[in-house]
Design an enzyme around this catalytic site. Structure first.
Site, PDB file in Angstrom:
ATOM      1  N   TYR A 149      -6.804  -7.880  -1.328  1.00  0.00           N
ATOM      2  CA  TYR A 149      -7.794  -6.871  -0.915  1.00  0.00           C
ATOM      3  C   TYR A 149      -8.885  -6.544  -1.997  1.00  0.00           C
ATOM      4  O   TYR A 149      -9.960  -6.514  -1.747  1.00  0.00           O
ATOM      5  CB  TYR A 149      -7.033  -5.530  -0.519  1.00  0.00           C
ATOM      6  N   LYS A 181     -12.801  -7.284  -1.578  1.00  0.00           N
ATOM      7  CA  LYS A 181     -13.666  -6.021  -1.737  1.00  0.00           C
ATOM      8  C   LYS A 181     -14.693  -6.195  -3.059  1.00  0.00           C
ATOM      9  O   LYS A 181     -15.800  -5.801  -2.904  1.00  0.00           O
ATOM     10  CB  LYS A 181     -12.742  -4.634  -2.009  1.00  0.00           C
TER      11      LYS A 181
END
Length: 303
Positions: A171, A175
């Site tokens: 993640y 991001k």
């Protein structure tokens, strides 16, 4: 409401729940016609249901707004293209793209499966890229036809992408990649009337209420709910409107009543020998520079 987005057409991905839902409602309340994209998947990206997208559309329409549901997979070129087409075919134009869709598959790196890495990269980073690509192609064609748009893209990064987060290697990397994509898109698309910015929100959603249970807990009744997703949406609405003219290539943190302009990598202490270093010299120079440098921000969850 002020009608800040009256006459504009906005796409919001992952708009059936959480932050996307709050953004879609806020855009509609300010006069935007909204394309609600949501696959209706579970927290880990599995399963599929049309309910969340259609329920969101029904809610916007019940409040007097205009909206249409889109259930395509935006991490495929076909799905992203059909999303842009849904806006243009239904409402005749596209002005604002809010990239928000995503899910989590958290693991420590030593336990992180390749499939979980790929799935998170696919929905977050590839999903942002493909929707941006097809929207940008539409806006470039408009500009070349003499109809230069006042187009806006709001991408969704995260504090995990800016600082890292223990147990969220996939993640965090995705991001962080979204920030890089935002900077490049802003530089490339400005000539076609497109502004591209990113937000790093902190709010209570399905993705955060378990991972960060202590900080995401709801307050006592009557107290300001700093973690409510609705706190982030006013900035998204403004960035998605013509009022944000001249703001592009920026990253904003948004949490509760706080908005922060994030400042990325900038040159810090430096030294130039004017010749090749030996390893020992390079190490000594690096330690000297580090002594004069600001300490890094702590990684979320680091002990």
């Amino acid at each position: 409401m002020t009608g800040l987005c009256t006459g504009r057409v906005a796409i919001v991905t992952g708009a059936g729940r959480g932050l996307g839902r709050a953004h879609a409602l806020a855009l509609a309340a300010e006069g935007a016609k909204v394309v609600v994209n949501d696959l209706g998947v579970g927290l880990d990206g599995t399963g599929r249901a049309s309910g969340p997208a259609q329920e969101m559309v029904d809610e916007i329409r019940a409040a007097g707004g205009e909206a249409v549901a889109h259930g395509g997979d935006i991490a495929t070129s076909e799905g992203a293209a059909s999303l842009v087409a849904a806006a243009v075919d239904t409402f005749g134009r596209l002005d604002t793209l809010v990239n928000n869709a995503g899910f989590l598959r958290d693991r420590m790196l030593v336990n992180l499966d390749e499939g979980d890495w790929d799935a998170v990269m696919r929905v977050h980073l590839k999903g942002h890229f493909l929707t941006l690509k097809h929207a940008a192609a539409h806006w470039r064609a408009e500009a070349k036809a003499g109809r230069t748009p006042e187009a806006r893209v709001i991408n969704t990064s995260s504090g995990a992408g800016l600082l890292g987060s223990v147990g969220q290697g996939n993640y965090s990397a995705a991001k962080a990649g979204i920030v890089g994509l935002t900077l490049v898109a802003a530089a490339e698309m400005g000539r076609y009337g497109v502004q591209v910015n990113a937000i790093a929100p902190a709010a209570r959603t399905r993705m955060t209420e378990q991972t960060f249970a202590d900080t995401m807990a709801a307050p006592e009744q009557g107290a300001f709910d700093a973690m409510a997703p609705q706190n982030v949406s006013p900035l998204v609405v403004w960035l998605g409107s013509e009022a944000s003219a001249g703001v592009t290539g920026r990253v904003f943190e948004a949490e509760g009543g706080r908005i922060t302009v994030m400042e990325g990598w900038r040159p810090g202490p430096t030294v130039d020998k004017g010749a090749r270093w030996t390893p020992a010299e390079a190490g000594e120079a690096a330690r000297t520079l580090l002594a004069d440098a600001l300490p890094p921000q702590p990684v979320y969850g680091a002990r």
